[in-house]
Design an enzyme around this catalytic site. Structure first.
Site, PDB file in Angstrom:
ATOM      1  N   PRO A 127      -4.245   2.000   6.803  1.00  0.00           N
ATOM      2  CA  PRO A 127      -5.078   3.202   6.637  1.00  0.00           C
ATOM      3  C   PRO A 127      -6.283   3.154   7.565  1.00  0.00           C
ATOM      4  O   PRO A 127      -6.915   2.116   7.712  1.00  0.00           O
ATOM      5  CB  PRO A 127      -5.532   3.140   5.179  1.00  0.00           C
ATOM      6  CG  PRO A 127      -4.731   2.069   4.534  1.00  0.00           C
ATOM      7  CD  PRO A 127      -4.244   1.163   5.613  1.00  0.00           C
ATOM      8  N   GLU A 128      -6.572   4.288   8.214  1.00  0.00           N
ATOM      9  CA  GLU A 128      -7.753   4.367   9.070  1.00  0.00           C
ATOM     10  C   GLU A 128      -8.871   5.064   8.284  1.00  0.00           C
ATOM     11  O   GLU A 128      -8.664   5.515   7.158  1.00  0.00           O
ATOM     12  CB  GLU A 128      -7.409   5.129  10.354  1.00  0.00           C
ATOM     13  CG  GLU A 128      -6.403   4.349  11.208  1.00  0.00           C
ATOM     14  CD  GLU A 128      -6.829   4.201  12.657  1.00  0.00           C
ATOM     15  OE1 GLU A 128      -8.036   4.255  12.936  1.00  0.00           O
ATOM     16  OE2 GLU A 128      -5.939   4.030  13.507  1.00  0.00           O
ATOM     17  N   ARG A 176       1.974  -6.017  -0.371  1.00  0.00           N
ATOM     18  CA  ARG A 176       1.803  -7.121   0.590  1.00  0.00           C
ATOM     19  C   ARG A 176       0.509  -7.892   0.377  1.00  0.00           C
ATOM     20  O   ARG A 176       0.305  -8.932   0.993  1.00  0.00           O
ATOM     21  CB  ARG A 176       1.893  -6.577   2.019  1.00  0.00           C
ATOM     22  CG  ARG A 176       3.299  -6.059   2.325  1.00  0.00           C
ATOM     23  CD  ARG A 176       3.418  -5.540   3.733  1.00  0.00           C
ATOM     24  NE  ARG A 176       3.243  -6.579   4.726  1.00  0.00           N
ATOM     25  CZ  ARG A 176       3.229  -6.352   6.035  1.00  0.00           C
ATOM     26  NH1 ARG A 176       3.363  -5.128   6.492  1.00  0.00           N
ATOM     27  NH2 ARG A 176       3.066  -7.347   6.875  1.00  0.00           N
ATOM     28  N   HIS A 207       3.555  -4.767  -8.624  1.00  0.00           N
ATOM     29  CA  HIS A 207       2.469  -4.906  -7.645  1.00  0.00           C
ATOM     30  C   HIS A 207       1.177  -4.208  -8.095  1.00  0.00           C
ATOM     31  O   HIS A 207       0.271  -4.011  -7.312  1.00  0.00           O
ATOM     32  CB  HIS A 207       2.914  -4.366  -6.285  1.00  0.00           C
ATOM     33  CG  HIS A 207       4.160  -5.012  -5.775  1.00  0.00           C
ATOM     34  ND1 HIS A 207       4.256  -6.366  -5.556  1.00  0.00           N
ATOM     35  CD2 HIS A 207       5.373  -4.502  -5.455  1.00  0.00           C
ATOM     36  CE1 HIS A 207       5.475  -6.656  -5.119  1.00  0.00           C
ATOM     37  NE2 HIS A 207       6.165  -5.541  -5.060  1.00  0.00           N
ATOM     38  N   ARG A 233     -21.647  -4.835  28.542  1.00  0.00           N
ATOM     39  CA  ARG A 233     -20.364  -5.394  28.103  1.00  0.00           C
ATOM     40  C   ARG A 233     -19.305  -5.208  29.170  1.00  0.00           C
ATOM     41  O   ARG A 233     -19.074  -4.119  29.665  1.00  0.00           O
ATOM     42  CB  ARG A 233     -19.954  -4.759  26.770  1.00  0.00           C
ATOM     43  CG  ARG A 233     -20.924  -5.224  25.686  1.00  0.00           C
ATOM     44  CD  ARG A 233     -20.762  -4.462  24.434  1.00  0.00           C
ATOM     45  NE  ARG A 233     -19.527  -4.798  23.747  1.00  0.00           N
ATOM     46  CZ  ARG A 233     -19.288  -4.461  22.474  1.00  0.00           C
ATOM     47  NH1 ARG A 233     -20.193  -3.799  21.800  1.00  0.00           N
ATOM     48  NH2 ARG A 233     -18.160  -4.792  21.915  1.00  0.00           N
TER      49      ARG A 233
END
Ligand SMILES: [Zn+2]
Length: 287
Positions: free
Chosen positions: A2-3, A123, A104, A166
């Site tokens: 998920p973002e 998971r 789960h 950077r």
């Protein structure tokens, strides 16, 4: 994985169920998720009232009246469901009907309203922690995380300063959580496209105007995705943060070999690999 927009969509869905509620009973069915749960996890949650449900980067934050904040991360496959009432499966065995495999269902928060918030994670890359609310920003979860991309602390000048000096490509620098919080591969690709900045440019060489464009594009693409996700919240049986078809509106992500949406330039979306991650971009308009 998920973002940020999915996590924000989950937050909005859960907020309507959780905020203001007392946790009558918390159940942890195992001592660990990705990491061990903190000492006395279920006991410290039981009886607590939830004052607010916030988000920082990709973490959900439930502020409790005990002085603790419940920090929650979905990991790869973590999912929150809201169930009403237990269902008996076998003798003395009760589960919540959430549509997911109950083996789960690792953490359950039973609320005063009768609803139960169930965290299911096949998971177990997700995790939860309890952190003193006053020490949240300096805790190990957030001490090295940059500003929120949708917050007031993120802007062109802030981004320009974070990129200064950077030597890595701007793509990698934007994925670095110290630059800006919670941005993943999809939204970095989309923001670079919208800002017309090449993912190969060195971070240090991004100009003031490009940093302004990148900050604005990042905010816009995240807000659009959240709005699309919000449209799926009406049937909030499962707070999985589905994005309501927003993935079909990506300009570059997952569109290798397809014509660029910029139209007039006749560019084609290409895929390259940077730091082991796919970058989708248009070499014509992001040249
Ligand atoms: Zn193009």
């Amino acid at each position: 994985m998920p973002e940020l927009p999915e996590v924000e969509t989950v937050r909005r869905g859960l907020a309507s169920v959780m905020v203001g509620e007392r946790i009558v009973r918390a159940i942890a069915r195992r001592p660990d998720l990705r990491f061990p749960l903190p000492e006395g996890f279920a006991q410290r949650l039981s009886g607590a009232r939830i004052g607010a449900l916030g988000r920082r980067a990709k973490f959900l934050l439930a502020g409790l009246d005990t002085g603790d904040t419940l920090v929650m991360h979905l990991g790869m496959t973590g999912r929150f469901s809201v169930a009403h009432g237990e269902v008996q499966r076998g003798f003395g065995e009760y589960v919540y009907q959430t549509g997911a495999d109950p083996r789960h269902d690792h953490v359950v928060l039973e609320l005063e309203s009768g609803a139960a918030v169930v965290f299911n994670d096949p998971r177990r890359f997700g995790y939860m922690d309890l952190v003193a609310t006053g020490g949240l920003e300096t805790s190990r979860h957030f001490a090295r995380i940059g500003p929120e991309p949708l917050g007031n602390g993120f802007s062109g000048p802030v981004l320009k300063a974070a990129l200064a000096g950077r030597r890595s490509p701007v793509k990698a620098a934007l994925l670095d959580q110290r630059t800006v919080a919670g941005l993943g591969n999809i939204y970095v690709c989309e923001a670079l496209f919208r800002a017309r900045v090449s993912p190969l440019r060195l971070a240090a060489e991004v100009t003031e105007a490009e940093a302004d464009a990148l900050a604005a594009a990042t905010r816009a693409v995240l807000e659009e995705a959240i709005t699309a996700g919000g449209s799926t919240l009406r049937d909030f049986a499962a707070a999985d943060g589905a994005l309501g078809g927003f993935q079909e509106r990506f300009d570059v992500y997952g569109r290798e070999g397809e014509p660029c949406h910029c139209g007039a330039t006749h560019g084609t979306v290409e895929r390259i690999v940077q730091s082991g991650r796919s970058t989708f971009w248009c070499p014509v308009c992001q040249g």
